[in-house]
Design a protein around this motif. Structure first.
Motif, short mmCIF file in Angstrom:
data_model
loop_
_atom_site.label_atom_id
_atom_site.label_comp_id
_atom_site.label_asym_id
_atom_site.label_seq_id
_atom_site.Cartn_x
_atom_site.Cartn_y
_atom_site.Cartn_z
N UNK A 127 31.10 38.42 44.21
CA UNK A 127 30.32 37.77 45.26
C UNK A 127 31.24 37.33 46.41
N UNK A 128 32.37 36.72 46.07
CA UNK A 128 33.32 36.29 47.10
C UNK A 128 33.82 37.48 47.91
N UNK A 129 34.10 38.58 47.23
CA UNK A 129 34.59 39.77 47.91
C UNK A 129 33.55 40.25 48.92
N UNK A 130 32.29 40.31 48.50
CA UNK A 130 31.20 40.73 49.37
C UNK A 130 31.07 39.78 50.56
N UNK A 131 31.16 38.48 50.31
CA UNK A 131 31.06 37.49 51.39
C UNK A 131 32.19 37.67 52.40
N UNK A 132 33.39 37.93 51.92
CA UNK A 132 34.54 38.12 52.82
C UNK A 132 34.36 39.34 53.71
N UNK A 133 33.70 40.35 53.21
CA UNK A 133 33.53 41.60 53.96
C UNK A 133 32.47 41.48 55.06
N UNK A 134 31.62 40.44 54.98
CA UNK A 134 30.46 40.36 55.87
C UNK A 134 30.78 40.11 57.33
N UNK A 135 31.71 39.25 57.61
CA UNK A 135 31.86 38.79 59.00
C UNK A 135 33.23 39.09 59.59
N UNK B 204 39.74 40.49 56.92
CA UNK B 204 39.27 41.67 56.20
C UNK B 204 39.93 41.67 54.83
N UNK B 205 39.21 42.14 53.83
CA UNK B 205 39.76 42.21 52.48
C UNK B 205 39.51 43.58 51.89
N UNK C 32 43.28 41.60 42.07
CA UNK C 32 44.30 41.88 43.08
C UNK C 32 43.62 42.33 44.36
N UNK C 33 43.79 41.54 45.40
CA UNK C 33 43.20 41.83 46.70
C UNK C 33 44.30 41.97 47.74
N UNK C 34 43.95 42.63 48.82
CA UNK C 34 44.77 42.65 50.02
C UNK C 34 43.87 42.13 51.14
N UNK C 35 44.45 41.39 52.05
CA UNK C 35 43.67 40.87 53.18
C UNK C 35 44.46 41.07 54.46
N UNK C 36 43.74 41.10 55.56
CA UNK C 36 44.39 41.06 56.87
C UNK C 36 43.77 39.91 57.66
N UNK C 37 44.62 39.27 58.43
CA UNK C 37 44.21 38.18 59.31
C UNK C 37 44.64 38.54 60.71
N UNK C 38 43.73 38.43 61.66
CA UNK C 38 44.10 38.63 63.06
C UNK C 38 44.78 37.36 63.55
N UNK D 60 38.23 32.26 48.26
CA UNK D 60 39.28 33.06 48.89
C UNK D 60 39.07 33.04 50.41
N UNK D 61 37.84 33.17 50.85
CA UNK D 61 37.54 33.13 52.29
C UNK D 61 38.01 31.81 52.89
#
Length: 195
Positions: free
Chosen positions: A9-17, A24-25, A35-41, A103-104
């Motif tokens: 659910x958290x993964x889906x929420x992170x992808x939304x906006x 981005x995850x 194990x996740x990877x994320x990018x932050x602008x 995570x978000x």
């Protein structure tokens, strides 16, 4: 044991906006939800503006009762992030973590930390000292590091090189995303797919 339903659910929420948050995850291995990877602008109006910063996220087996382990993979010049290892000094990733956080939330907190460094609670004493003694020099160095390590052009170059080898653009993007931007691993994967 981790709450896998919550993690999905958290993964889906992170992808939304992505557009509004600049976050981005992805999961390098779809079978490993921990194990996740994320990018932050980089936040606008900071020396990090225009940069894309990669974060490695490891969720412990007892998540969400224990905070995620996060570190910057992209080199960054910041008082609260190690310029060598990418280790992060942020209270909610340590003793201030609560299972109510996500995570978000943690990624948004990292983005906020990039806008408002805490030099009195540093991870990197050299950077913190420069920030306190010579803010202009700090900003110049941070901007240089952003242009050098977080410009995003590395990914564009990698995609171009892989496309020149005969692979489709979308396939190249997926492979690079899967391996956190590691061009060699992406190429190995693409070549293995031809065998």
């Amino acid at each position: 044991m981790s709450d896998l339903k919550r993690i999905r659910k958290e993964f889906t929420e992170c992808k939304k906006d992505l557009e509004t948050s600049g976050l981005d995850v992805s999961m390098p291995d779809e079978s490993n939800l921990l194990h996740w990877k994320a990018t932050i602008k980089g936040p606008v109006g900071t020396p990090y503006e225009g940069g894309i910063f990669r974060i490695d996220i490891q969720l412990p087996s007892d998540y969400p009762f224990v905070p995620p382990k996060m570190k910057y993979e992209t080199r960054i010049w910041h008082p609260n992030i190690s310029s060598e290892s990418g280790a992060i000094c942020l209270d909610i990733l340590k003793n201030e973590w609560s299972p109510a956080l996500t995570i978000r939330t943690a990624l948004l907190s990292l983005q906020a930390l990039m806008s408002a460094p805490e030099p009195d609670d540093p991870q990197d004493a050299v950077v913190a000292s420069q920030y306190k003694k010579n803010t202009a020099e700090f900003s110049s160095t941070a901007k240089y590091w952003t242009e050098t390590y977080a410009s995003g052009s590395n990914e564009d170059d990698a995609i171009r090189k892989l496309v020149e080898m005969g692979f489709e653009v979308d396939v190249c993007k997926r492979a690079l995303k899967q391996f956190g931007g590691d061009e060699n691993k992406a190429l190995d994967s693409l070549l293995a797919g031809l065998a």
